[in-house]
Design a protein around this motif. Sequence first.
Motif, PDB file in Angstrom:
ATOM      1  N   ILE A  75       3.882 -15.431 -81.170  1.00 14.51           N
ATOM      2  CA  ILE A  75       3.927 -16.798 -80.631  1.00 14.51           C
ATOM      3  C   ILE A  75       4.904 -17.657 -81.417  1.00 14.51           C
ATOM      4  O   ILE A  75       5.745 -18.357 -80.850  1.00 14.51           O
ATOM      5  CB  ILE A  75       2.519 -17.424 -80.643  1.00 14.51           C
ATOM      6  CG1 ILE A  75       1.621 -16.742 -79.600  1.00 14.51           C
ATOM      7  CG2 ILE A  75       2.589 -18.931 -80.374  1.00 14.51           C
ATOM      8  CD1 ILE A  75       0.169 -17.173 -79.657  1.00 14.51           C
ATOM      9  N   VAL A  76       4.814 -17.631 -82.745  1.00 16.05           N
ATOM     10  CA  VAL A  76       5.663 -18.501 -83.559  1.00 16.05           C
ATOM     11  C   VAL A  76       7.121 -18.053 -83.511  1.00 16.05           C
ATOM     12  O   VAL A  76       8.032 -18.847 -83.798  1.00 16.05           O
ATOM     13  CB  VAL A  76       5.152 -18.555 -85.011  1.00 16.05           C
ATOM     14  CG1 VAL A  76       5.602 -17.354 -85.824  1.00 16.05           C
ATOM     15  CG2 VAL A  76       5.593 -19.853 -85.691  1.00 16.05           C
ATOM     16  N   LEU A  77       7.371 -16.803 -83.117  1.00 18.49           N
ATOM     17  CA  LEU A  77       8.749 -16.334 -82.979  1.00 18.49           C
ATOM     18  C   LEU A  77       9.493 -17.105 -81.885  1.00 18.49           C
ATOM     19  O   LEU A  77      10.715 -17.286 -81.974  1.00 18.49           O
ATOM     20  CB  LEU A  77       8.754 -14.833 -82.655  1.00 18.49           C
ATOM     21  CG  LEU A  77      10.122 -14.163 -82.513  1.00 18.49           C
ATOM     22  CD1 LEU A  77      10.865 -14.174 -83.851  1.00 18.49           C
ATOM     23  CD2 LEU A  77       9.961 -12.728 -82.004  1.00 18.49           C
ATOM     24  N   ILE A  78       8.770 -17.596 -80.881  1.00 22.38           N
ATOM     25  CA  ILE A  78       9.411 -18.299 -79.757  1.00 22.38           C
ATOM     26  C   ILE A  78      10.059 -19.607 -80.214  1.00 22.38           C
ATOM     27  O   ILE A  78      11.273 -19.791 -80.029  1.00 22.38           O
ATOM     28  CB  ILE A  78       8.399 -18.533 -78.616  1.00 22.38           C
ATOM     29  CG1 ILE A  78       7.913 -17.192 -78.072  1.00 22.38           C
ATOM     30  CG2 ILE A  78       9.033 -19.373 -77.498  1.00 22.38           C
ATOM     31  CD1 ILE A  78       6.776 -17.297 -77.084  1.00 22.38           C
ATOM     32  N   ALA A 240       9.830 -22.290 -88.782  1.00 23.27           N
ATOM     33  CA  ALA A 240      10.178 -22.483 -87.377  1.00 23.27           C
ATOM     34  C   ALA A 240      10.972 -23.771 -87.179  1.00 23.27           C
ATOM     35  O   ALA A 240      11.734 -23.890 -86.220  1.00 23.27           O
ATOM     36  CB  ALA A 240       8.918 -22.508 -86.514  1.00 23.27           C
ATOM     37  N   LEU A 241      10.801 -24.723 -88.078  1.00 17.51           N
ATOM     38  CA  LEU A 241      11.585 -25.956 -88.009  1.00 17.51           C
ATOM     39  C   LEU A 241      12.934 -25.788 -88.681  1.00 17.51           C
ATOM     40  O   LEU A 241      13.972 -26.137 -88.119  1.00 17.51           O
ATOM     41  CB  LEU A 241      10.822 -27.110 -88.683  1.00 17.51           C
ATOM     42  CG  LEU A 241       9.512 -27.563 -88.060  1.00 17.51           C
ATOM     43  CD1 LEU A 241       8.964 -28.764 -88.827  1.00 17.51           C
ATOM     44  CD2 LEU A 241       9.695 -27.909 -86.589  1.00 17.51           C
ATOM     45  N   ASN A 242      12.944 -25.270 -89.890  1.00 21.78           N
ATOM     46  CA  ASN A 242      14.188 -25.271 -90.660  1.00 21.78           C
ATOM     47  C   ASN A 242      14.978 -23.973 -90.539  1.00 21.78           C
ATOM     48  O   ASN A 242      15.895 -23.733 -91.311  1.00 21.78           O
ATOM     49  CB  ASN A 242      13.898 -25.543 -92.143  1.00 21.78           C
ATOM     50  CG  ASN A 242      13.323 -24.345 -92.867  1.00 21.78           C
ATOM     51  OD1 ASN A 242      12.141 -24.066 -92.734  1.00 21.78           O
ATOM     52  ND2 ASN A 242      14.134 -23.641 -93.647  1.00 21.78           N
ATOM     53  N   ILE A 243      14.672 -23.147 -89.539  1.00 24.33           N
ATOM     54  CA  ILE A 243      15.409 -21.900 -89.368  1.00 24.33           C
ATOM     55  C   ILE A 243      16.915 -22.130 -89.201  1.00 24.33           C
ATOM     56  O   ILE A 243      17.718 -21.258 -89.577  1.00 24.33           O
ATOM     57  CB  ILE A 243      14.831 -21.079 -88.181  1.00 24.33           C
ATOM     58  CG1 ILE A 243      15.398 -19.654 -88.172  1.00 24.33           C
ATOM     59  CG2 ILE A 243      15.034 -21.792 -86.867  1.00 24.33           C
ATOM     60  CD1 ILE A 243      15.014 -18.820 -89.369  1.00 24.33           C
ATOM     61  N   PRO A 244      17.381 -23.300 -88.690  1.00 26.59           N
ATOM     62  CA  PRO A 244      18.838 -23.518 -88.676  1.00 26.59           C
ATOM     63  C   PRO A 244      19.473 -23.481 -90.061  1.00 26.59           C
ATOM     64  O   PRO A 244      20.685 -23.225 -90.173  1.00 26.59           O
ATOM     65  CB  PRO A 244      18.976 -24.913 -88.042  1.00 26.59           C
ATOM     66  CG  PRO A 244      17.765 -25.063 -87.195  1.00 26.59           C
ATOM     67  CD  PRO A 244      16.685 -24.385 -87.970  1.00 26.59           C
ATOM     68  N   GLN A 260      15.684 -11.534 -86.133  1.00 26.23           N
ATOM     69  CA  GLN A 260      14.376 -12.180 -86.274  1.00 26.23           C
ATOM     70  C   GLN A 260      13.286 -11.435 -85.512  1.00 26.23           C
ATOM     71  O   GLN A 260      12.162 -11.278 -86.008  1.00 26.23           O
ATOM     72  CB  GLN A 260      14.466 -13.628 -85.778  1.00 26.23           C
ATOM     73  CG  GLN A 260      15.327 -14.522 -86.655  1.00 26.23           C
ATOM     74  CD  GLN A 260      15.010 -15.979 -86.423  1.00 26.23           C
ATOM     75  OE1 GLN A 260      14.059 -16.520 -86.986  1.00 26.23           O
ATOM     76  NE2 GLN A 260      15.805 -16.621 -85.596  1.00 26.23           N
ATOM     77  N   ALA A 261      13.613 -10.994 -84.299  1.00 25.58           N
ATOM     78  CA  ALA A 261      12.615 -10.288 -83.494  1.00 25.58           C
ATOM     79  C   ALA A 261      12.195  -8.966 -84.139  1.00 25.58           C
ATOM     80  O   ALA A 261      11.016  -8.584 -84.089  1.00 25.58           O
ATOM     81  CB  ALA A 261      13.166 -10.035 -82.090  1.00 25.58           C
TER      82      ALA A 261
END
Length: 493
Positions: A75-78, A240-244, A260-261
């Motif tokens: 779920i969090v991967l999305i 999930a927020l700072n992945i950029p 990531q997947a």
Amino acid sequence: MAKKPFRVHGVSNSLWNEDLAPIAREDRTWGAYQFGSLWVAMSVCIPTYMLASGLIAAGMSWKQALGTILLGNVIVLIPMILNAHAGAKYGIPFPVYVRASFGVLGANVPAVLRALVACGWFGIQCWIGGLAIFSMVKVVAPGIAGDAVWYCFAAFWLLNMLVVVRGIETIKAIQAVGAPFMLIVGLALLFWMVGRAGGFGVVLASAAEFQPAAGAATPNFWKLFVPSLTGIVGFWATVALNIPDFTRYARSQKAQMVGQALGLPPAMTLYSFIGIAVTAATVIVTPNHKAIWNPIDLIASFHQPVIAMIGLVALLLATLNTNVAANVVSPSNDFSNLKPSLISFKMGGLITGVLGVLCMPWRLAADPDRYINGWLVGYSGLLGPIAGVMIVDYFIVRRRSLDVEGLYVRGGQYEYVGGFNLKAIAALVAGVVVALVGLFVAPLHWLYEYAWFVGFGVAGGVYLLLMSGPTERAVNPPTPLLIPVRGFGGEGA
């Protein structure tokens, strides 16, 4: 030959420094392997190993715990991949990316919230690393005083600060070497313990006995499942927020998505399974037949000093890997965003280190209930709404189109009202209030159990509704400045 910097009119030195500037297209070198290694490095850590123990201690079977962990990470991967898109396309870090939705100054609100959560995690990982060092010292000097754990905590904290000072390339190098090493050590521990216990069949049969009472999981599973799933999503809601901050170095969108997947869900689930299986084996092979969930305690109990030292060094490397990648990169950039002309990436990392100690991590990780239902679920209610606003803004409102130069100027299209997008802040507040209201209003406690999902949905919906109306634009034109800046010349795929 040195690369010529791009010269961009309108870049404000109150919004820009070298650490926040876009990464030039030719400098984006991370492929799928680097992103897969990143997730293996961050996932293969003691909190992951012990995550299943918190769920089993609450009443789940080992199969239910493992399935919940896998589902939570899928779920969090999305949102992870969705938020990663802008970083890979434009080469910008999280605090710059979020300026598009919250405003060039308003971005500091979500950035600081994310940074403070990271400081808590940084402290927890430093505490765990200190415990690992303390266990190593006890192998050599069994009579050492218990107070020495604080010196070990300080030593590991200083080691993390050294990595911060050396910069992002040192972090990349540690991950590239440490990720496969840690996976090999984890698998070696698994097969060694399972072999001593008599095979996987015996071990998994022993794992079935972890549940406190026969039949207890069936009626209670759904009550446990919802907050547990939220806690697992919250486990990586920070990244999930700072992945950029990482995908800004990606060669392509495909590289970051595939990496990531293939990295996150498998690594988390595998290492959680290793934790379950090895713990089940300890029930069989230890003299008192007691389950040892903490890998530090397990390795320290070995009678062979060489094996114990190798294992504890591996745990130390795993903790260092996770800490610098997940809990240093983002807050360093976030604090730098507050005052780019004064706070560099390295200074932001030092601020993170100090706040990580002040949060008293030894209390945050004191017991499974406080760790999962308090810490993980609680802060997910703060971060879910931020993700909702970011994703709705980028994919629906702006249709993946950003004016990169405008993200670095005052008075441009992301100025809104005095640098703040009040609609985004209103949506954020609405999401947080609804997500956390269950802490204070008993009949609404179920909202808190779904904190990340509730906050994400409410904030995203409110933001979309508010942004459907007229949008405030800057009154004053941007003040032209001429600052040498690299990175504004090439979008990614």
